[in-house]
Design a protein around this motif. Sequence first.
Motif, short mmCIF file in Angstrom:
data_model
loop_
_atom_site.label_atom_id
_atom_site.label_comp_id
_atom_site.label_asym_id
_atom_site.label_seq_id
_atom_site.Cartn_x
_atom_site.Cartn_y
_atom_site.Cartn_z
N LEU A 1 -21.02 1.07 7.31
CA LEU A 1 -21.71 0.25 8.31
C LEU A 1 -20.73 -0.23 9.37
O LEU A 1 -21.03 -0.19 10.58
CB LEU A 1 -22.39 -0.93 7.62
N ALA A 2 -19.57 -0.68 8.96
CA ALA A 2 -18.57 -1.19 9.90
C ALA A 2 -18.04 -0.09 10.81
O ALA A 2 -17.80 -0.32 12.00
CB ALA A 2 -17.42 -1.84 9.14
N LEU A 3 -17.88 1.12 10.28
CA LEU A 3 -17.34 2.22 11.07
C LEU A 3 -18.38 2.85 11.99
O LEU A 3 -18.10 3.15 13.15
CB LEU A 3 -16.76 3.30 10.14
N LEU A 4 -19.58 3.07 11.46
CA LEU A 4 -20.59 3.83 12.19
C LEU A 4 -21.48 2.96 13.06
O LEU A 4 -21.96 3.40 14.11
CB LEU A 4 -21.46 4.62 11.19
N SER B 1 -7.95 3.38 11.34
CA SER B 1 -6.71 3.38 12.12
C SER B 1 -6.90 4.03 13.48
O SER B 1 -6.20 3.71 14.43
CB SER B 1 -5.59 4.10 11.35
N SER B 2 -7.88 4.94 13.58
CA SER B 2 -8.19 5.60 14.85
C SER B 2 -9.66 5.99 14.85
O SER B 2 -10.06 6.92 14.14
CB SER B 2 -7.31 6.84 15.06
N THR B 3 -10.46 5.28 15.65
CA THR B 3 -11.90 5.57 15.67
C THR B 3 -12.21 6.97 16.18
O THR B 3 -13.30 7.48 15.96
CB THR B 3 -12.64 4.54 16.54
N ASP B 4 -11.24 7.61 16.85
CA ASP B 4 -11.44 9.00 17.29
C ASP B 4 -11.61 9.94 16.11
O ASP B 4 -12.16 11.04 16.26
CB ASP B 4 -10.26 9.46 18.15
#
Length: 427
Positions: free
Chosen positions: A246-249, A402-405
């Motif tokens: 949930l936090a990432l997407l 560490s990197s949302t990419d």
Amino acid sequence: MGSYTDLSIDDYPILVTKSFVIPEVMTVFQESDKQVITRKVSERNELVWGKVSPDEDHDEVAVTYNCEVWKAIERLDVMGFTMRRVRKDYEDVRISEVEKYTSWLGDNDDGSCCDDLNYFTNLTFDRYVEALRTVLTQRIRPRQFGDTDIDLDPVVKRIVGDHERYAFGFLGTDTRSFIRVACELVPNNSQLVQDITGVAHAGYYEEDEPVCANSTRALTAGHPENSARIILTEGSTDVEILREALALLYPHLFGYYTFLDFASARPQGGAGSLITTVKAFVAAGISNRIIAVFDNDTAACDARRSLASLQLPQNIAVCSYPNLSSLEAYPTLGPSGLVPLNVNGLAASIELYLGKDILTNGEDFPVQWKGYVESLGKYQGEVMYKGRLQERFREKSARCKSSTDEINRYDWSGLKAILEVIFHAFD
């Protein structure tokens, strides 16, 4: 003159309030949406403040809350302000208005209520929406009473006329219903902006005050249903994984949910324990919105039967992880060796939703059949080497944090499917 706030959508002001923000409006935002910047006075919304003369165009500290419209739509849907609910709310109020003017007409045979009665009788939701679309796209500003263009559509005239009861003539019981409709009528990537610069300068709010969080807290104190939705799962690993996903997407929705803290409460896990928790919440009369999410397996199906005779309140939703096409021919281990079978509804725990990059990364993670549930006529299965799969997910999650990419490099389809079930649990 007073100090004002203005809420705009796609640069068009839809709500202007004096001295204070509307608390319900602020629930559409998060504190992370807040911006405190230096701008020219002429950069204020001209449709609210008018043109600024060159000698008055000085720098000012602006305090705003900004988010893209698509985020606002998803947040409003999470809070329950779906278009289906908005339409129903509108129609309920419209019918109430029709009944009111009908009764008044019976008391006043001179027919003075006929115009209002005819207006509300014919003002369908779809007709209102089209009129509002015209107002937003043509940027027609509200007029003072008696100053409305003669050639405007009658519904548009009402929308831009004076309104004591209904903002922009929208028939609803909550401001968020109107915002939800407006969001449907502008580009998804446009901005919804709550500008509180004027009231901040006047001292009603401090520049660093968490206006959004305080507004939500005030609403929650009187109405707990405005607080975060509580997600219940079968175990602590489910909580960890879903919270991370949930936090990432969907970071813009993260603040609208909270999870039962297994780490501190340490309740026994499993479907049976989740059933007990749901029943306890029902008995306690908790008014928060509760979403109980079960595994998609035989054990959960068996346990959920005990809820069949229980009348759940409207604030508690019970659902299961969804079926996945990738699980329709998943390797299973039984007496005949490895055999691909459909494990949806039989053995689909959270680990089978972690993504193809985790499940098919040079190593087999078959489902092993554990036992037979005679009452259902189905076997219960469990994926092997769960700990290894969980560790792979933690590594994947750490790389993405560490990197949302990195997020788009991986398969999130399974976890997105679960989160979609959660988002629409109350539809």
